[in-house]
Design a protein around this motif. Structure first.
Motif, PDB file in Angstrom:
ATOM      1  N   ARG A  27       0.827  -1.219   0.000  1.00 25.36           N
ATOM      2  CA  ARG A  27       0.000   0.000   0.000  1.00 25.36           C
ATOM      3  C   ARG A  27       0.854   1.260   0.000  1.00 25.36           C
ATOM      4  N   LYS A  28       2.083   1.142   0.456  1.00 23.48           N
ATOM      5  CA  LYS A  28       3.012   2.279   0.442  1.00 23.48           C
ATOM      6  C   LYS A  28       3.780   2.363  -0.876  1.00 23.48           C
ATOM      7  N   GLY A  29       3.444   1.480  -1.812  1.00 23.17           N
ATOM      8  CA  GLY A  29       4.121   1.492  -3.104  1.00 23.17           C
ATOM      9  C   GLY A  29       5.439   0.757  -3.114  1.00 23.17           C
ATOM     10  N   CYS A  30       5.646  -0.128  -2.153  1.00 23.60           N
ATOM     11  CA  CYS A  30       6.923  -0.855  -2.055  1.00 23.60           C
ATOM     12  C   CYS A  30       6.889  -2.156  -2.853  1.00 23.60           C
ATOM     13  N   PRO A  31       7.953  -2.466  -3.587  1.00 27.47           N
ATOM     14  CA  PRO A  31       8.091  -3.825  -4.128  1.00 27.47           C
ATOM     15  C   PRO A  31       8.279  -4.797  -2.962  1.00 27.47           C
ATOM     16  N   VAL A  32       7.549  -5.910  -2.973  1.00 25.84           N
ATOM     17  CA  VAL A  32       7.640  -6.878  -1.878  1.00 25.84           C
ATOM     18  C   VAL A  32       8.046  -8.239  -2.424  1.00 25.84           C
ATOM     19  N   VAL A  33       8.892  -8.925  -1.672  1.00 24.14           N
ATOM     20  CA  VAL A  33       9.321 -10.283  -2.013  1.00 24.14           C
ATOM     21  C   VAL A  33       8.722 -11.197  -0.961  1.00 24.14           C
ATOM     22  N   LEU A  34       7.875 -12.123  -1.401  1.00 32.66           N
ATOM     23  CA  LEU A  34       7.051 -12.922  -0.503  1.00 32.66           C
ATOM     24  C   LEU A  34       7.616 -14.327  -0.363  1.00 32.66           C
ATOM     25  N   ALA A  35       7.897 -14.729   0.872  1.00 33.83           N
ATOM     26  CA  ALA A  35       8.498 -16.045   1.106  1.00 33.83           C
ATOM     27  C   ALA A  35       7.724 -16.818   2.167  1.00 33.83           C
ATOM     28  N   SER A  36       7.482 -18.073   1.902  1.00 31.81           N
ATOM     29  CA  SER A  36       6.957 -19.040   2.868  1.00 31.81           C
ATOM     30  C   SER A  36       7.001 -20.393   2.175  1.00 31.81           C
ATOM     31  N   ARG A  37       6.550 -21.432   2.857  1.00 29.54           N
ATOM     32  CA  ARG A  37       6.549 -22.763   2.241  1.00 29.54           C
ATOM     33  C   ARG A  37       5.393 -22.946   1.271  1.00 29.54           C
ATOM     34  N   VAL A  59       7.063 -13.756  -5.820  1.00 34.56           N
ATOM     35  CA  VAL A  59       6.811 -14.941  -5.005  1.00 34.56           C
ATOM     36  C   VAL A  59       8.024 -15.867  -5.052  1.00 34.56           C
ATOM     37  N   VAL A  60       8.555 -16.208  -3.881  1.00 33.53           N
ATOM     38  CA  VAL A  60       9.684 -17.133  -3.802  1.00 33.53           C
ATOM     39  C   VAL A  60       9.391 -18.174  -2.717  1.00 33.53           C
ATOM     40  N   PRO A  61       8.788 -19.310  -3.064  1.00 37.02           N
ATOM     41  CA  PRO A  61       8.541 -20.341  -2.048  1.00 37.02           C
ATOM     42  C   PRO A  61       9.855 -20.722  -1.353  1.00 37.02           C
ATOM     43  N   THR A  62       9.870 -20.668  -0.033  1.00 39.16           N
ATOM     44  CA  THR A  62      11.105 -20.823   0.723  1.00 39.16           C
ATOM     45  C   THR A  62      10.843 -21.519   2.040  1.00 39.16           C
ATOM     46  N   ASP A  63      11.637 -22.531   2.338  1.00 33.14           N
ATOM     47  CA  ASP A  63      11.658 -23.142   3.667  1.00 33.14           C
ATOM     48  C   ASP A  63      12.808 -22.499   4.427  1.00 33.14           C
ATOM     49  N   VAL A  64      12.490 -21.705   5.465  1.00 38.68           N
ATOM     50  CA  VAL A  64      13.533 -20.926   6.137  1.00 38.68           C
ATOM     51  C   VAL A  64      14.506 -21.792   6.925  1.00 38.68           C
ATOM     52  N   THR A  65      14.183 -23.068   7.113  1.00 38.79           N
ATOM     53  CA  THR A  65      15.132 -23.951   7.802  1.00 38.79           C
ATOM     54  C   THR A  65      16.265 -24.395   6.879  1.00 38.79           C
ATOM     55  N   ASP A  66      16.151 -24.097   5.588  1.00 41.90           N
ATOM     56  CA  ASP A  66      17.163 -24.450   4.598  1.00 41.90           C
ATOM     57  C   ASP A  66      17.991 -23.203   4.275  1.00 41.90           C
ATOM     58  N   PRO A  67      19.229 -23.125   4.760  1.00 43.28           N
ATOM     59  CA  PRO A  67      20.010 -21.903   4.528  1.00 43.28           C
ATOM     60  C   PRO A  67      20.253 -21.617   3.053  1.00 43.28           C
ATOM     61  N   GLY A  68      20.401 -22.659   2.241  1.00 39.85           N
ATOM     62  CA  GLY A  68      20.589 -22.450   0.813  1.00 39.85           C
ATOM     63  C   GLY A  68      19.369 -21.813   0.173  1.00 39.85           C
ATOM     64  N   ALA A  69      18.177 -22.232   0.614  1.00 36.85           N
ATOM     65  CA  ALA A  69      16.941 -21.653   0.073  1.00 36.85           C
ATOM     66  C   ALA A  69      16.809 -20.191   0.473  1.00 36.85           C
ATOM     67  N   VAL A  70      17.223 -19.845   1.687  1.00 33.33           N
ATOM     68  CA  VAL A  70      17.133 -18.451   2.135  1.00 33.33           C
ATOM     69  C   VAL A  70      18.153 -17.586   1.392  1.00 33.33           C
ATOM     70  N   ASP A  71      19.340 -18.123   1.156  1.00 31.71           N
ATOM     71  CA  ASP A  71      20.322 -17.394   0.344  1.00 31.71           C
ATOM     72  C   ASP A  71      19.781 -17.146  -1.061  1.00 31.71           C
ATOM     73  N   ASP A  72      19.111 -18.139  -1.610  1.00 30.63           N
ATOM     74  CA  ASP A  72      18.518 -17.986  -2.947  1.00 30.63           C
ATOM     75  C   ASP A  72      17.420 -16.931  -2.934  1.00 30.63           C
ATOM     76  N   LEU A  73      16.664 -16.865  -1.844  1.00 29.84           N
ATOM     77  CA  LEU A  73      15.641 -15.832  -1.698  1.00 29.84           C
ATOM     78  C   LEU A  73      16.269 -14.441  -1.804  1.00 29.84           C
ATOM     79  N   ALA A  74      17.372 -14.242  -1.106  1.00 26.96           N
ATOM     80  CA  ALA A  74      18.056 -12.934  -1.168  1.00 26.96           C
ATOM     81  C   ALA A  74      18.580 -12.653  -2.571  1.00 26.96           C
TER      82      ALA A  74
END
Length: 325
Positions: A27-37, A59-74
């Motif tokens: 709503r503030k006009g921000c680009p958002v990157v959405l992560a969850s399983r 949209v980036v489906p991500t399991d936060v317990t996987d460090p490689g997946a979180v690095d890929d999210l970034a």
């Protein structure tokens, strides 16, 4: 930092506080990157976000317990938008039950998501923010990170740990002279989210949202506000602030009060519940929701009455203490 046009990464974005936060930034006009399983739920959030001011959502489906997946999210956030201005660690799960009856695999899973998930998110975010020389990391803890509860041991431990992580990171960044990188912690009180419905449970009783119950949008507004004016820690919800004050002034009273409240209002005395893993190991199906259905005018009235009662007790306790010194 200016909020509008900030690139915001949010973990736990498929429901609850994370979902409300994604919409608030959009709503503030921000680009958002959405992560969850949950890819299906994230797609629903993306559509909701992009209805506001033409905001972009990735949209980036991500399991936060996987460090490689979180690095890929970034990496994907930077590849799409060129930077990361704000990272919100919000993914969380919980389990109810007597300490000796909660399966250790469930106990570990809560700690893995709620603590190591935040560690992975902080490492990924700070790598980018150090290169940029600026950014805001926001870790969502809880009031139970200050005032523990019975029957939610793993969740409470994890929320204490989130506060410790944030504090340590702030100190390290200060020593490094990274004055434009901020680490903030949000401590919500009871929030109207699906967390209680999705929780693992071995108590034999149905989990309820312990009144007073606040909206996830209230927490989202607090998070957005921290981008404009970073603060070390901020409590979301007046009742939460009363509990924190009581815990600091009268810790024994706070423990007894919390124990009674949890037994009377957090676990139903009328509805039973079968034992189960909830969403710990397998994500809940469906498109998700920000709210859990715990709101309403009756609860608003109860919220105000309870907050006033507790605050009056705190004031009376302080007055008694002052008279004895």
């Amino acid at each position: 930092m200016r909020v509008r046009d900030s690139v915001v990464v949010i973990t736990g974005a498929s429901s609850g506080i994370g979902r409300a936060t994604a919409v608030a930034f959009a709503r503030k006009g921000c680009p958002v990157v959405l992560a969850s399983r949950r890819a299906e739920a994230l797609e629903a959030v993306r559509q909701e976000c992009e209805r506001h001011r033409g905001a972009e959502a990735l949209v980036v489906p991500t399991d936060v317990t996987d460090p490689g997946a979180v690095d890929d999210l970034a990496r994907r956030a930077v590849h799409r938008f060129g930077r990361i201005d704000v990272w919100v660690n919000c993914a969380a799960v919980t389990v109810f039950g007597p300490f000796e009856e909660v399966p250790l695999e469930d106990f570990r899973k809560v700690m893995d998501v709620n603590v190591m998930g935040y560690v992975h998110g902080a490492r990924a975010a700070l790598r980018v923010m150090r290169e940029q020389g600026r950014g805001t990391l926001i870790n969502v803890s809880s009031v139970v990170g200050l005032v523990s509860q019975p029957y939610t041991h793993a969740y409470g431990m994890s929320k204490y740990a989130v506060r410790a992580l944030s504090s340590s990171l702030r100190q390290e960044l200060r020593l490094d002279g990274a004055k434009d990188i901020h680490v903030c912690t949000v401590l919500p009180a009871t929030i109207d989210t699906p967390l209680f419905e999705h929780a693992a449970n071995y108590s034999g009783r149905k989990p309820l949202a312990m009144p007073p119950v606040y909206s996830p949008e209230r927490v989202a507004r607090t998070i957005v506000g921290l981008v404009r004016a970073p603060r070390r820690e901020v409590v979301a919800g007046p009742m939460g602030r009363s509990m924190v004050l009581e815990s600091r002034l009268m810790p024994g009273v706070a423990e007894r009060t919390m124990a009674r409240q949890v037994d009377r209002t957090h676990l139903s005395r009328e509805e039973s519940a079968p034992a189960g893993h909830g969403n710990l190991h397998v994500p809940a199906p469906g498109t998700g929701a920000a709210h859990g259905g715990w709101g309403g005018r009756r609860r608003t009235a109860m919220r105000r009455l309870t907050a006033a009662t507790v605050l009056a007790g705190v004031v009376a306790g302080v007055a008694r203490r002052a008279r004895t010194h």
